[in-house]
Design a protein around this motif. Sequence first.
Motif, mmCIF file in Angstrom:
data_model
loop_
_atom_site.group_PDB
_atom_site.id
_atom_site.type_symbol
_atom_site.label_atom_id
_atom_site.label_comp_id
_atom_site.label_asym_id
_atom_site.label_seq_id
_atom_site.Cartn_x
_atom_site.Cartn_y
_atom_site.Cartn_z
ATOM 1 N N GLU A 125 -17.786 -27.479 45.461
ATOM 2 C CA GLU A 125 -18.057 -28.538 46.678
ATOM 3 C C GLU A 125 -19.647 -29.240 46.268
ATOM 4 O OE1 GLU A 125 -19.072 -29.022 51.204
ATOM 5 O OE2 GLU A 125 -18.190 -27.238 50.540
ATOM 6 N N TYR A 126 -20.509 -28.258 45.686
ATOM 7 C CA TYR A 126 -21.972 -28.896 45.443
ATOM 8 C C TYR A 126 -21.718 -29.685 44.054
ATOM 9 C CZ TYR A 126 -26.763 -28.875 43.981
ATOM 10 O OH TYR A 126 -27.818 -29.315 43.375
ATOM 11 N N PHE A 127 -21.186 -29.200 43.218
ATOM 12 C CA PHE A 127 -21.176 -29.961 41.813
ATOM 13 C C PHE A 127 -20.125 -31.329 41.918
ATOM 14 C CE2 PHE A 127 -23.183 -26.161 40.240
ATOM 15 C CZ PHE A 127 -24.049 -26.747 39.185
ATOM 16 N N TRP A 128 -19.120 -31.228 42.881
ATOM 17 C CA TRP A 128 -18.348 -32.492 43.006
ATOM 18 C C TRP A 128 -19.403 -33.537 43.461
ATOM 19 C CZ3 TRP A 128 -14.176 -33.518 41.313
ATOM 20 C CH2 TRP A 128 -13.369 -34.607 41.460
ATOM 21 N N ASN A 129 -20.123 -33.220 44.309
ATOM 22 C CA ASN A 129 -21.301 -34.076 44.489
ATOM 23 C C ASN A 129 -22.056 -34.526 43.608
ATOM 24 O OD1 ASN A 129 -20.462 -34.683 47.421
ATOM 25 N ND2 ASN A 129 -21.724 -32.666 47.855
ATOM 26 N N VAL A 130 -22.494 -33.783 42.598
ATOM 27 C CA VAL A 130 -23.272 -34.019 41.352
ATOM 28 C C VAL A 130 -22.403 -34.752 40.300
ATOM 29 C CG1 VAL A 130 -24.286 -33.078 39.294
ATOM 30 C CG2 VAL A 130 -24.594 -32.064 41.509
ATOM 31 N N ILE A 131 -21.192 -34.598 40.270
ATOM 32 C CA ILE A 131 -20.187 -35.334 39.356
ATOM 33 C C ILE A 131 -20.052 -36.793 39.856
ATOM 34 C CG2 ILE A 131 -17.807 -35.602 38.831
ATOM 35 C CD1 ILE A 131 -17.787 -32.265 38.809
ATOM 36 N N LYS A 132 -19.981 -37.055 41.023
ATOM 37 C CA LYS A 132 -19.760 -38.311 41.497
ATOM 38 C C LYS A 132 -21.081 -39.308 41.245
ATOM 39 C CE LYS A 132 -18.421 -37.111 45.897
ATOM 40 N NZ LYS A 132 -17.961 -37.287 47.261
ATOM 41 N N ARG A 133 -22.172 -38.699 41.375
ATOM 42 C CA ARG A 133 -23.410 -39.375 41.162
ATOM 43 C C ARG A 133 -23.558 -39.663 39.397
ATOM 44 N NH1 ARG A 133 -28.234 -37.064 38.939
ATOM 45 N NH2 ARG A 133 -27.538 -34.879 39.708
ATOM 46 N N LEU A 134 -22.992 -38.504 38.728
ATOM 47 C CA LEU A 134 -23.109 -38.762 37.535
ATOM 48 C C LEU A 134 -22.398 -39.902 36.933
ATOM 49 C CD1 LEU A 134 -23.145 -35.079 35.742
ATOM 50 C CD2 LEU A 134 -25.112 -36.767 36.026
ATOM 51 N N THR A 135 -20.956 -40.171 37.563
ATOM 52 C CA THR A 135 -20.122 -40.819 37.127
ATOM 53 C C THR A 135 -20.395 -42.436 37.543
ATOM 54 O OG1 THR A 135 -18.593 -40.167 38.923
ATOM 55 C CG2 THR A 135 -18.272 -39.175 36.575
ATOM 56 N N LYS A 136 -21.462 -42.295 38.389
ATOM 57 C CA LYS A 136 -21.829 -43.761 38.769
ATOM 58 C C LYS A 136 -22.970 -44.210 37.819
ATOM 59 C CE LYS A 136 -20.607 -43.202 43.663
ATOM 60 N NZ LYS A 136 -21.037 -43.130 44.968
ATOM 61 N N GLY A 137 -23.447 -43.173 36.967
ATOM 62 C CA GLY A 137 -24.738 -43.897 36.100
ATOM 63 C C GLY A 137 -24.512 -44.762 35.323
ATOM 64 N N SER A 138 -25.511 -45.299 34.416
ATOM 65 C CA SER A 138 -25.488 -46.365 33.424
ATOM 66 C C SER A 138 -25.778 -45.675 31.918
ATOM 67 C CB SER A 138 -26.494 -47.174 33.607
ATOM 68 O OG SER A 138 -27.618 -46.710 33.719
ATOM 69 N N TYR A 139 -25.914 -44.556 32.143
ATOM 70 C CA TYR A 139 -26.172 -43.993 30.453
ATOM 71 C C TYR A 139 -24.895 -43.296 30.041
ATOM 72 C CZ TYR A 139 -27.856 -40.573 27.035
ATOM 73 O OH TYR A 139 -28.390 -40.185 25.894
ATOM 74 N N GLU A 140 -24.427 -43.421 29.064
ATOM 75 C CA GLU A 140 -23.117 -42.806 28.328
ATOM 76 C C GLU A 140 -22.834 -41.905 28.632
ATOM 77 O OE1 GLU A 140 -20.388 -43.821 24.418
ATOM 78 O OE2 GLU A 140 -22.443 -44.296 24.447
ATOM 79 N N TYR A 141 -23.765 -40.752 28.209
ATOM 80 C CA TYR A 141 -23.769 -39.335 28.193
ATOM 81 C C TYR A 141 -23.881 -38.613 29.700
ATOM 82 C CZ TYR A 141 -22.916 -39.746 23.322
ATOM 83 O OH TYR A 141 -22.281 -39.937 22.105
ATOM 84 N N GLN A 142 -24.431 -39.505 30.660
ATOM 85 C CA GLN A 142 -24.506 -39.075 31.931
ATOM 86 C C GLN A 142 -23.059 -39.192 32.678
ATOM 87 O OE1 GLN A 142 -26.500 -42.154 34.472
ATOM 88 N NE2 GLN A 142 -27.398 -40.220 35.843
ATOM 89 N N VAL A 143 -22.459 -40.304 32.335
ATOM 90 C CA VAL A 143 -21.029 -40.499 32.556
ATOM 91 C C VAL A 143 -19.987 -39.376 31.974
ATOM 92 C CG1 VAL A 143 -19.161 -42.033 33.076
ATOM 93 C CG2 VAL A 143 -21.286 -42.974 33.095
ATOM 94 N N ARG A 144 -20.334 -39.412 30.620
ATOM 95 C CA ARG A 144 -19.525 -38.350 30.016
ATOM 96 C C ARG A 144 -19.442 -36.774 30.541
ATOM 97 N NH1 ARG A 144 -16.168 -37.927 24.963
ATOM 98 N NH2 ARG A 144 -16.169 -35.759 24.228
ATOM 99 N N VAL A 145 -20.729 -36.399 30.828
ATOM 100 C CA VAL A 145 -21.117 -35.167 31.401
ATOM 101 C C VAL A 145 -20.181 -34.926 32.782
ATOM 102 C CG1 VAL A 145 -22.775 -33.522 32.640
ATOM 103 C CG2 VAL A 145 -23.298 -34.538 30.427
ATOM 104 N N GLY A 146 -20.227 -35.889 33.624
ATOM 105 C CA GLY A 146 -19.634 -35.828 34.750
ATOM 106 C C GLY A 146 -18.057 -35.610 34.548
#
Length: 236
Positions: A125-146
């Motif tokens: 549950e905690y990391f799902w919120n982290v994932i949603k934040r990451l996949t809204k990012g502008s940096y290529e590997y930020q999104v890929r991490v998510g």
Amino acid sequence: MDFKNIIWNEDNYQKYIEYLKSLSETKYKEFNNRLITTKYEMLGIRLPILRKIAGEIFKGNYEAFLNICKNTYYEEILIKGLVIGKIKDIDELMLYFDNYILLIDNWAINDSFCNSLKIVTTNKEYFWNVIKRLTKGSYEYQVRVGLIIILGFYVEEKYLEEIFKILDSINSDLYYINMAEAWLICEIFTKYPENTIKYFENNNLNKFTINKAISKIRDSFRVSKEKKDYILKYKC
């Protein structure tokens, strides 16, 4: 080196770098350089060895290691990520998490780091919120991490609708984002083909990602020939 008892200072850190250099293999370095594009100098050390070193460092004063760790070599960055990935306290891990992602400049470090985050398994549950934040990012590997964290830990029926929403929300033509999307879709298809077919019928994916996902599905040994042939109708 005795990583469990080492005192991390500048002198010992340099000895650590020299130790890494002693483990380098020229042919493996050449092989990796053909697969991985990175700004970091590559030494050529096999991943199982890097994982072993990271595990030994973590058993010692890993906090001091992370505080002194430099960012010159590919393997140096990768070991750092593997050590961070072993941290078992969420608050402590997140002290390093976002800054580490900014160091990532290639798929290999990205995916090795994500796969090391076993803490996700018991804190979804905690990391799902982290994932949603990451996949809204502008940096290529930020999104890929998510996306790779989803791939590694969240391909379950109860998350499918939310995963598809995240995929539709990503508006990017960046190669390593689109490849991660395609890989994720392929993995979902192998487990939930009907759900994925429904998604193929109505989605916001770009042409490259749809076609690459279909290609990966058709290459999979876990998909029947009948289904492989059927999904060609969704090729752009």
